[in-house]
Design a protein around this motif. Sequence first.
Motif, PDB file in Angstrom:
ATOM      1  N   LEU A 182       0.805  -1.219   0.000  1.00 12.97           N
ATOM      2  CA  LEU A 182       0.000   0.000   0.000  1.00 12.97           C
ATOM      3  C   LEU A 182       0.841   1.274   0.000  1.00 12.97           C
ATOM      4  O   LEU A 182       0.288   2.375  -0.057  1.00 12.97           O
ATOM      5  CB  LEU A 182      -0.927   0.024   1.222  1.00 12.97           C
ATOM      6  N   ARG A 183       2.133   1.143   0.060  1.00  7.00           N
ATOM      7  CA  ARG A 183       2.973   2.343   0.113  1.00  7.00           C
ATOM      8  C   ARG A 183       2.745   3.197  -1.138  1.00  7.00           C
ATOM      9  O   ARG A 183       2.831   2.731  -2.267  1.00  7.00           O
ATOM     10  CB  ARG A 183       4.444   1.964   0.232  1.00  7.00           C
ATOM     11  N   GLY A 184       2.432   4.461  -0.917  1.00 10.37           N
ATOM     12  CA  GLY A 184       2.157   5.371  -2.028  1.00 10.37           C
ATOM     13  C   GLY A 184       0.737   5.298  -2.555  1.00 10.37           C
ATOM     14  O   GLY A 184       0.391   6.026  -3.490  1.00 10.37           O
ATOM     15  N   LYS A 185      -0.103   4.441  -1.952  1.00 13.00           N
ATOM     16  CA  LYS A 185      -1.474   4.272  -2.413  1.00 13.00           C
ATOM     17  C   LYS A 185      -2.459   5.059  -1.546  1.00 13.00           C
ATOM     18  O   LYS A 185      -2.165   5.447  -0.419  1.00 13.00           O
ATOM     19  CB  LYS A 185      -1.856   2.781  -2.381  1.00 13.00           C
ATOM     20  N   HIS A 186      -3.645   5.282  -2.106  1.00 14.97           N
ATOM     21  CA  HIS A 186      -4.744   5.911  -1.370  1.00 14.97           C
ATOM     22  C   HIS A 186      -5.760   4.831  -1.021  1.00 14.97           C
ATOM     23  O   HIS A 186      -6.187   4.070  -1.899  1.00 14.97           O
ATOM     24  CB  HIS A 186      -5.396   6.996  -2.219  1.00 14.97           C
ATOM     25  N   VAL A 187      -6.119   4.755   0.253  1.00 15.51           N
ATOM     26  CA  VAL A 187      -7.031   3.710   0.717  1.00 15.51           C
ATOM     27  C   VAL A 187      -8.011   4.282   1.737  1.00 15.51           C
ATOM     28  O   VAL A 187      -7.800   5.341   2.317  1.00 15.51           O
ATOM     29  CB  VAL A 187      -6.275   2.529   1.365  1.00 15.51           C
ATOM     30  N   THR A 188      -9.079   3.529   1.965  1.00 15.12           N
ATOM     31  CA  THR A 188      -9.968   3.802   3.077  1.00 15.12           C
ATOM     32  C   THR A 188     -10.007   2.562   3.954  1.00 15.12           C
ATOM     33  O   THR A 188      -9.461   1.512   3.611  1.00 15.12           O
ATOM     34  CB  THR A 188     -11.380   4.187   2.599  1.00 15.12           C
ATOM     35  N   GLY A 189     -10.647   2.675   5.093  1.00 11.66           N
ATOM     36  CA  GLY A 189     -10.731   1.569   6.036  1.00 11.66           C
ATOM     37  C   GLY A 189     -11.404   2.062   7.298  1.00 11.66           C
ATOM     38  O   GLY A 189     -11.830   3.221   7.383  1.00 11.66           O
ATOM     39  N   HIS A 190     -11.493   1.199   8.280  1.00  7.73           N
ATOM     40  CA  HIS A 190     -12.167   1.538   9.530  1.00  7.73           C
ATOM     41  C   HIS A 190     -11.413   2.658  10.252  1.00  7.73           C
ATOM     42  O   HIS A 190     -10.295   2.458  10.699  1.00  7.73           O
ATOM     43  CB  HIS A 190     -12.230   0.300  10.422  1.00  7.73           C
ATOM     44  N   PRO A 191     -12.004   3.864  10.387  1.00 10.30           N
ATOM     45  CA  PRO A 191     -11.319   4.950  11.083  1.00 10.30           C
ATOM     46  C   PRO A 191     -11.423   4.776  12.595  1.00 10.30           C
ATOM     47  O   PRO A 191     -12.286   4.060  13.109  1.00 10.30           O
ATOM     48  CB  PRO A 191     -12.086   6.194  10.628  1.00 10.30           C
ATOM     49  N   GLY A 235     -18.147  10.803   8.932  1.00  8.64           N
ATOM     50  CA  GLY A 235     -19.328  11.631   8.749  1.00  8.64           C
ATOM     51  C   GLY A 235     -19.968  11.501   7.386  1.00  8.64           C
ATOM     52  O   GLY A 235     -21.083  11.978   7.176  1.00  8.64           O
ATOM     53  N   LYS A 236     -19.285  10.852   6.459  1.00 11.62           N
ATOM     54  CA  LYS A 236     -19.860  10.585   5.142  1.00 11.62           C
ATOM     55  C   LYS A 236     -20.416   9.164   5.133  1.00 11.62           C
ATOM     56  O   LYS A 236     -19.782   8.248   5.659  1.00 11.62           O
ATOM     57  CB  LYS A 236     -18.807  10.763   4.049  1.00 11.62           C
ATOM     58  N   GLU A 237     -21.568   8.981   4.529  1.00 10.65           N
ATOM     59  CA  GLU A 237     -22.236   7.691   4.602  1.00 10.65           C
ATOM     60  C   GLU A 237     -21.477   6.589   3.878  1.00 10.65           C
ATOM     61  O   GLU A 237     -21.533   5.424   4.285  1.00 10.65           O
ATOM     62  CB  GLU A 237     -23.660   7.794   4.057  1.00 10.65           C
ATOM     63  N   VAL A 238     -20.800   6.944   2.799  1.00 10.73           N
ATOM     64  CA  VAL A 238     -20.095   5.933   2.002  1.00 10.73           C
ATOM     65  C   VAL A 238     -18.638   6.330   1.832  1.00 10.73           C
ATOM     66  O   VAL A 238     -18.323   7.500   1.611  1.00 10.73           O
ATOM     67  CB  VAL A 238     -20.762   5.766   0.609  1.00 10.73           C
ATOM     68  N   SER A 239     -17.753   5.337   1.951  1.00 16.42           N
ATOM     69  CA  SER A 239     -16.332   5.577   1.727  1.00 16.42           C
ATOM     70  C   SER A 239     -15.741   4.384   0.979  1.00 16.42           C
ATOM     71  O   SER A 239     -15.512   3.314   1.553  1.00 16.42           O
ATOM     72  CB  SER A 239     -15.601   5.773   3.065  1.00 16.42           C
ATOM     73  N   VAL A 240     -15.516   4.567  -0.310  1.00 16.63           N
ATOM     74  CA  VAL A 240     -14.876   3.564  -1.161  1.00 16.63           C
ATOM     75  C   VAL A 240     -13.799   4.269  -1.961  1.00 16.63           C
ATOM     76  O   VAL A 240     -14.042   5.338  -2.536  1.00 16.63           O
ATOM     77  CB  VAL A 240     -15.884   2.890  -2.121  1.00 16.63           C
ATOM     78  N   VAL A 241     -12.613   3.698  -1.987  1.00 18.01           N
ATOM     79  CA  VAL A 241     -11.492   4.288  -2.709  1.00 18.01           C
ATOM     80  C   VAL A 241     -10.924   3.273  -3.683  1.00 18.01           C
ATOM     81  O   VAL A 241     -10.682   2.113  -3.323  1.00 18.01           O
ATOM     82  CB  VAL A 241     -10.385   4.757  -1.734  1.00 18.01           C
ATOM     83  N   VAL A 242     -10.728   3.703  -4.921  1.00 16.34           N
ATOM     84  CA  VAL A 242     -10.054   2.882  -5.924  1.00 16.34           C
ATOM     85  C   VAL A 242      -8.716   3.522  -6.241  1.00 16.34           C
ATOM     86  O   VAL A 242      -8.657   4.676  -6.663  1.00 16.34           O
ATOM     87  CB  VAL A 242     -10.882   2.759  -7.224  1.00 16.34           C
ATOM     88  N   ASP A 243      -7.648   2.801  -5.992  1.00 18.81           N
ATOM     89  CA  ASP A 243      -6.306   3.184  -6.435  1.00 18.81           C
ATOM     90  C   ASP A 243      -5.693   1.892  -6.957  1.00 18.81           C
ATOM     91  O   ASP A 243      -5.115   1.112  -6.207  1.00 18.81           O
ATOM     92  CB  ASP A 243      -5.487   3.776  -5.279  1.00 18.81           C
ATOM     93  N   ARG A 271      -9.452   3.232 -12.799  1.00 21.36           N
ATOM     94  CA  ARG A 271      -8.186   3.152 -12.059  1.00 21.36           C
ATOM     95  C   ARG A 271      -8.183   4.046 -10.826  1.00 21.36           C
ATOM     96  O   ARG A 271      -7.340   3.871  -9.955  1.00 21.36           O
ATOM     97  CB  ARG A 271      -7.012   3.558 -12.974  1.00 21.36           C
ATOM     98  N   ARG A 272      -9.091   5.010 -10.752  1.00 21.21           N
ATOM     99  CA  ARG A 272      -9.087   5.935  -9.616  1.00 21.21           C
ATOM    100  C   ARG A 272     -10.518   6.350  -9.304  1.00 21.21           C
ATOM    101  O   ARG A 272     -11.299   6.672 -10.205  1.00 21.21           O
ATOM    102  CB  ARG A 272      -8.238   7.157  -9.928  1.00 21.21           C
ATOM    103  N   TYR A 273     -10.837   6.347  -8.013  1.00 22.88           N
ATOM    104  CA  TYR A 273     -12.182   6.758  -7.584  1.00 22.88           C
ATOM    105  C   TYR A 273     -12.152   7.077  -6.087  1.00 22.88           C
ATOM    106  O   TYR A 273     -11.447   6.424  -5.314  1.00 22.88           O
ATOM    107  CB  TYR A 273     -13.185   5.617  -7.817  1.00 22.88           C
ATOM    108  N   GLY A 274     -12.880   8.111  -5.691  1.00 17.01           N
ATOM    109  CA  GLY A 274     -13.105   8.382  -4.281  1.00 17.01           C
ATOM    110  C   GLY A 274     -12.084   9.260  -3.586  1.00 17.01           C
ATOM    111  O   GLY A 274     -12.151   9.465  -2.383  1.00 17.01           O
ATOM    112  N   TRP A 275     -11.129   9.832  -4.351  1.00 15.39           N
ATOM    113  CA  TRP A 275     -10.140  10.736  -3.727  1.00 15.39           C
ATOM    114  C   TRP A 275      -9.568  11.672  -4.778  1.00 15.39           C
ATOM    115  O   TRP A 275      -9.729  11.456  -5.953  1.00 15.39           O
ATOM    116  CB  TRP A 275      -9.000   9.954  -3.059  1.00 15.39           C
TER     117      TRP A 275
END
Length: 275
Positions: A182-191, A235-243, A271-275
């Motif tokens: 994941l180094r250099g990648k954009h991700v989401t997950g449980h905050p 605070g946002k209902e949906v969080s999905v990130v594509v990198d 290839r990219r979504y959500g950021w």
Amino acid sequence: MSKRILVVLSEYGYWGEELVGPIEAFDARGYRTTFMTPHGKRAQALPPSLDSEYIDPPLGRAVTSRDMARRARALDDSSRLDNPLSLAEMIPERPYYSALNHLRELESYHSNLAAAAQELLGGFDALVIVGGSGPIVDLANNERLHELILAFARADKPILAECYGVAALAFARDWDARASLLRGKHVTGHPKEYDYKDGTGFVGVDFNMGPPPYPLEYILRDATGPDGAFHGNVGKEVSVVVDFPFITARSTPDSVTAGEMLIEVLENGLRRYGW
């Protein structure tokens, strides 16, 4: 030709909606899905994920609708999850360095791993790691799963991970370089804000862990490094990130969108979504 998806589930409990969301999206497209667990034991849904009246403590509200609870229970009760593939049987285990004949065993390991990876990659177009508390126990630090993730990433095939399943991506890394995939990648997950303070439980064991054993957000922030980023989207209902090749989903409400994004990756080259 229809796409083939390999879905990895914990043997200590998955969250119902986090399986239903992607699976229903795949079914609608005519994709073929195959299930895998660490030792070939049938996966089961976590009981709270089948209860529409269960109140998620950090969010202070129910997170499973009656309709989703019905659909999750129907899938959990069906025969679809019977007889999953065994990760332990399909991916070899790296030998200890204390092995008496370590060099020969290591050579054999690499040879067997290459053959196993080639077989699996030839049979599937994408990998999915379903979330819930179970992955904390048997997926996050599962070296066999790490090797499977590495193989899909090296083959440029997409990998979707949800909730605590994202931890396996953070810990998957080349044995020599030790840097996270994941180094250099954009991700989401449980905050951190959404972590339990008490009540983290599992299927098959009478054990309340209390809070999760690690704050996933901190692990993901460290794994992505200075050139990547963690997006909690609190605070946002949906969080999905594509990198690409990774599709990451924060938690339960993101499951449907996560499945749809994997389809977009496979069919339309997203290839990219959500950021």
